[in-house]
Design a protein around this motif. Sequence first.
Motif, PDB file in Angstrom:
ATOM      1  N   TYR A 349       5.563   6.010  -2.000  1.00  0.00           N
ATOM      2  CA  TYR A 349       4.684   5.017  -1.402  1.00  0.00           C
ATOM      3  C   TYR A 349       3.684   4.326  -2.525  1.00  0.00           C
ATOM      4  O   TYR A 349       3.307   3.349  -2.710  1.00  0.00           O
ATOM      5  CB  TYR A 349       3.853   5.813  -0.485  1.00  0.00           C
ATOM      6  N   CYS A 350       3.272   5.211  -3.382  1.00  0.00           N
ATOM      7  CA  CYS A 350       2.295   5.223  -4.546  1.00  0.00           C
ATOM      8  C   CYS A 350       2.876   4.187  -5.542  1.00  0.00           C
ATOM      9  O   CYS A 350       2.305   2.923  -5.857  1.00  0.00           O
ATOM     10  CB  CYS A 350       1.630   6.147  -5.198  1.00  0.00           C
ATOM     11  N   VAL A 351       4.195   4.352  -5.655  1.00  0.00           N
ATOM     12  CA  VAL A 351       4.891   3.365  -6.574  1.00  0.00           C
ATOM     13  C   VAL A 351       5.115   2.132  -6.058  1.00  0.00           C
ATOM     14  O   VAL A 351       4.877   0.922  -6.726  1.00  0.00           O
ATOM     15  CB  VAL A 351       6.369   3.932  -6.970  1.00  0.00           C
ATOM     16  N   LEU A 352       5.523   1.984  -4.567  1.00  0.00           N
ATOM     17  CA  LEU A 352       5.644   0.590  -4.119  1.00  0.00           C
ATOM     18  C   LEU A 352       4.252   0.062  -3.997  1.00  0.00           C
ATOM     19  O   LEU A 352       4.035  -1.205  -4.114  1.00  0.00           O
ATOM     20  CB  LEU A 352       6.005   0.947  -2.558  1.00  0.00           C
ATOM     21  N   ARG A 353       3.117   0.623  -3.651  1.00  0.00           N
ATOM     22  CA  ARG A 353       1.779   0.007  -3.716  1.00  0.00           C
ATOM     23  C   ARG A 353       1.501  -0.737  -5.187  1.00  0.00           C
ATOM     24  O   ARG A 353       0.987  -1.484  -5.015  1.00  0.00           O
ATOM     25  CB  ARG A 353       0.823   1.175  -3.366  1.00  0.00           C
ATOM     26  N   VAL A 354       1.648   0.218  -5.983  1.00  0.00           N
ATOM     27  CA  VAL A 354       1.417  -0.325  -7.500  1.00  0.00           C
ATOM     28  C   VAL A 354       2.307  -1.597  -7.570  1.00  0.00           C
ATOM     29  O   VAL A 354       1.865  -2.639  -8.345  1.00  0.00           O
ATOM     30  CB  VAL A 354       1.717   0.941  -8.615  1.00  0.00           C
ATOM     31  N   ARG A 355       3.571  -1.441  -7.387  1.00  0.00           N
ATOM     32  CA  ARG A 355       4.640  -2.408  -7.526  1.00  0.00           C
ATOM     33  C   ARG A 355       3.806  -3.837  -6.871  1.00  0.00           C
ATOM     34  O   ARG A 355       4.118  -4.820  -7.294  1.00  0.00           O
ATOM     35  CB  ARG A 355       5.856  -2.131  -7.245  1.00  0.00           C
ATOM     36  N   ARG A 356       3.481  -3.660  -5.629  1.00  0.00           N
ATOM     37  CA  ARG A 356       2.971  -4.750  -4.766  1.00  0.00           C
ATOM     38  C   ARG A 356       1.761  -5.464  -5.429  1.00  0.00           C
ATOM     39  O   ARG A 356       1.578  -6.609  -5.433  1.00  0.00           O
ATOM     40  CB  ARG A 356       2.750  -4.473  -3.244  1.00  0.00           C
ATOM     41  N   GLY A 357       1.046  -4.594  -5.992  1.00  0.00           N
ATOM     42  CA  GLY A 357      -0.177  -4.926  -6.413  1.00  0.00           C
ATOM     43  C   GLY A 357      -0.165  -5.773  -7.693  1.00  0.00           C
ATOM     44  O   GLY A 357      -0.553  -6.831  -8.073  1.00  0.00           O
TER      45      GLY A 357
END
Length: 362
Positions: A349-357
């Motif tokens: 989840y953290c990786v996906l959030r950072v990638r989305r940002g």
Amino acid sequence: MQSVFPIGLPWPTLMYLFLYIVTLIIHVVFMNYVLAGSWYLVSMSLFERRKPDQTPSLVAGTLREWLPFMLSAAITAGIAPLLFVQILYKRNFYTANLLAFHRWMAILPVLIAAFYLLYIWKAKRVQAWPRYFTFPLGLLTFAGFAFIAWSWTENHLLSINAGVWAEHYAAGNWMYKSREVLPRLAVWFAGSFPTLALVLGWQLWYLQRDVPDHETVGRHRMSMLALAGLVTSAVASALYAVAIPPEVREAITGYMGWPYVFLAGSGWGVQFASWLQVRRSARLEKIWLTTASVGLLMTLTGAAMIREIIRWFRMDEKVLFPLHKQAAEVGGLSIFLLFFVVNAALCVYCVLRVRRGLLRES
């Protein structure tokens, strides 16, 4: 044992061994990135040409940015295999720790110092310093990780050679001297470079995926790192095979270990062929990075199982089995698996959030 390891072992032993191998491989990936990455930056600090604005190359810049995080990940991922090795080989592990004494405890302050040095090394102001400042700083950082690798190698070999414990204690030695130390350390050090090349290759591919008409920066260097590491690790493995006792070597190549030798060797071949294709291509292609990833997983799995066969062959399984059964009856496995899944999901989840940002910013 006249069958393939670990067939025939009780289920508690199999369970803990499986969990140990899986968590160990995860830890090794991060560990290899830090060990090989710090050495790469040290060596390149002497020879790599800087850009006119004194900023490092894409490869060096990516490494400096990611090394502190990768060290954090290596430490975190190392907790689980450390717990499982204490369940599997408690007496041997703790005895080796006690015999190494202050030398073993020195790992902690050295690790803390190396951790902080990575952040200093990462600072933009420090990157602009002359090389006669940055090189000693990088060498000191790498020396910390090399000391830790050396200490773990000695501790492991001391733990599986119970016959030398009394002599080692009586002599008051803080260092364990064995013909196996340097070859075994060389295997893991050389083997860290294909892992670094693969993980860094994926990072460079991701950073440059939206520039399809240009050659991937760092492609040639990643392929050379991987190929050199694969060749060197093969030579080191041959030297290590000569250094170990003949009966242990026969167990590895006999019924107990031949499937894992084949698995590790096949993975080595898949990696070598994949990196040759990367070298011939103008870009880091996803297909070859994927096949290299499969090959690396095969090699790491085979090497981890061979590692345990060498250890298992030198221990008394009749003493170990009751301890594993007793540990399994205590409980806690369901809680471990629950938190393993929850933490893995949070990481994703953290990786996906950072990638989305990052995508929104671009």
